[in-house]
Design a protein around this motif. Sequence first.
Motif, short mmCIF file in Angstrom:
data_model
loop_
_atom_site.label_atom_id
_atom_site.label_comp_id
_atom_site.label_asym_id
_atom_site.label_seq_id
_atom_site.Cartn_x
_atom_site.Cartn_y
_atom_site.Cartn_z
N SER A 73 0.86 -1.18 0.00
CA SER A 73 0.00 0.00 0.00
C SER A 73 0.90 1.23 0.00
N GLY A 74 0.29 2.38 -0.23
CA GLY A 74 1.05 3.62 -0.11
C GLY A 74 1.61 3.75 1.29
N MET A 75 0.79 3.45 2.29
CA MET A 75 1.25 3.56 3.68
C MET A 75 2.38 2.59 3.98
N ILE A 78 5.43 4.25 2.62
CA ILE A 78 5.79 5.40 3.46
C ILE A 78 6.39 4.93 4.80
N TYR A 98 -0.60 13.93 4.16
CA TYR A 98 -1.68 12.94 4.09
C TYR A 98 -2.04 12.43 5.49
N ASP A 170 6.14 12.76 -1.47
CA ASP A 170 4.98 11.94 -1.82
C ASP A 170 4.41 12.56 -3.10
N THR A 172 2.08 11.34 -5.18
CA THR A 172 0.83 10.67 -5.56
C THR A 172 -0.07 11.52 -6.45
N SER A 192 1.25 6.55 -3.41
CA SER A 192 0.16 5.62 -3.27
C SER A 192 -0.19 5.25 -4.71
N THR A 194 -2.24 3.21 -5.54
CA THR A 194 -3.68 3.00 -5.50
C THR A 194 -4.42 4.05 -6.33
N LYS A 195 -3.82 5.21 -6.46
CA LYS A 195 -4.50 6.36 -7.06
C LYS A 195 -4.25 6.40 -8.57
N CYS A 205 -1.87 -0.23 -3.53
CA CYS A 205 -0.43 -0.49 -3.67
C CYS A 205 0.38 0.79 -3.44
#
Length: 378
Positions: A73-75, A78, A98, A170, A172, A192, A194-195, A205
Amino acid sequence: MKFATQLIHGGPAVDPEYGSLCHPLYHSSTFAQQSMDHFGRFDYARSGNPTREALEEAIASLEGGSTGLAFASGMAAISSTFLLFSPGDHLVVCEDVYGGTFRALSTLFARWGLTVTFVDATDISAIGAAILPHTKAIYLETPSNPLIKITDLRQAAALAKRHGLLTIVDNTFMTPYLQRPLELGCDIVLHSGTKFLNGHSDVVCGFAVTADPEVGKRLQFIQNAFGAVLGPQDSWLVLRGLKTLKVRMEQSQSAAGQIVQWLESQQCVTKVYYPGLPSHPGFQVHREQASGAGAVLSFELESYILTKRLLEGVKLCAFAVSLGGVESILSYPARMSHASMPAEEREARGIKDTLVRLSVGLEDPADLMADLDRVLNG
Ligand SMILES: *Cc1c(COP(=O)(O)O)cnc(C)c1O
């Protein structure tokens, strides 16, 4: 190779065995070894998987970095990056970071001993003033979320270099199509995925890309040791999503520009945040470090009641968290991305309860504006 060509042809060579145009999906968790002395390229899939590796090479090349790493994930990307530091180290972080990053820093990493000063990063001197003897990095998001603030990445990276700090960005909201922080002197880019990178609202992701191969090696060690890796099926989906990154970004950005213009002419809209507006305080800086304004904007409405009516009444935008999908998404930062931030903290940062964020998807902008018009002015 230009960016659009790189998206299609920049990845690993076509499968030599069958000529498959898309990268094969290797679901295997382990790989058989030929001999005791010579292990093959891959052994255990947490350490490396060919499908994940193809994606990691693709993102590294698009960001212009030496090492790309894909996370669950992005997290995960990070948090794994924060593990480059040690208890007692200090970071300077942009104040409208974020919400999930704020949560990880202010709970998990605070308990672990990583200290943080949050600053208004639009002001380079505020970043400089927050640097302490044990500061190790500057952590930035530009445009930031949800107030779309702009930080001068060249200046921040130059300041960091003078103090021997890493600059972490970041990226994103922009993606490497619109902004490549490593080219501006930054050290690590996070995403992230995911975006916009995956873009189809069907994968969670994250990515980290480093400029320096040594930092890349340290982060790769953490990726394997901590283990928050992206699975092969998801890696394969993101490889597919990535191919249309340019056309998706172009279309969504163009639609966002039209919607911003329309919003600016609405009486019930009291403020619009978008880096493509010449009235935006960061307009010039953004123009010098990114090639477009992107597809995410925020706006404030005249009342809480109208905000509620919009979020509950709109039909063509999903009322949801997240952004960067083919579907337009309206979200409500006060109760969504920034819900984990205490109310006073949030108010102090200007995230009002009449603030709405819009991520523009691939619908026809005329339909989106008609839908917004129906709810706001109906
Ligand atoms: C969504 C998001 C994240 C977190 O990524 P996940 O994939 O949800 O873990 C981090 N930074 C920004 C700017 C985001 O929008």
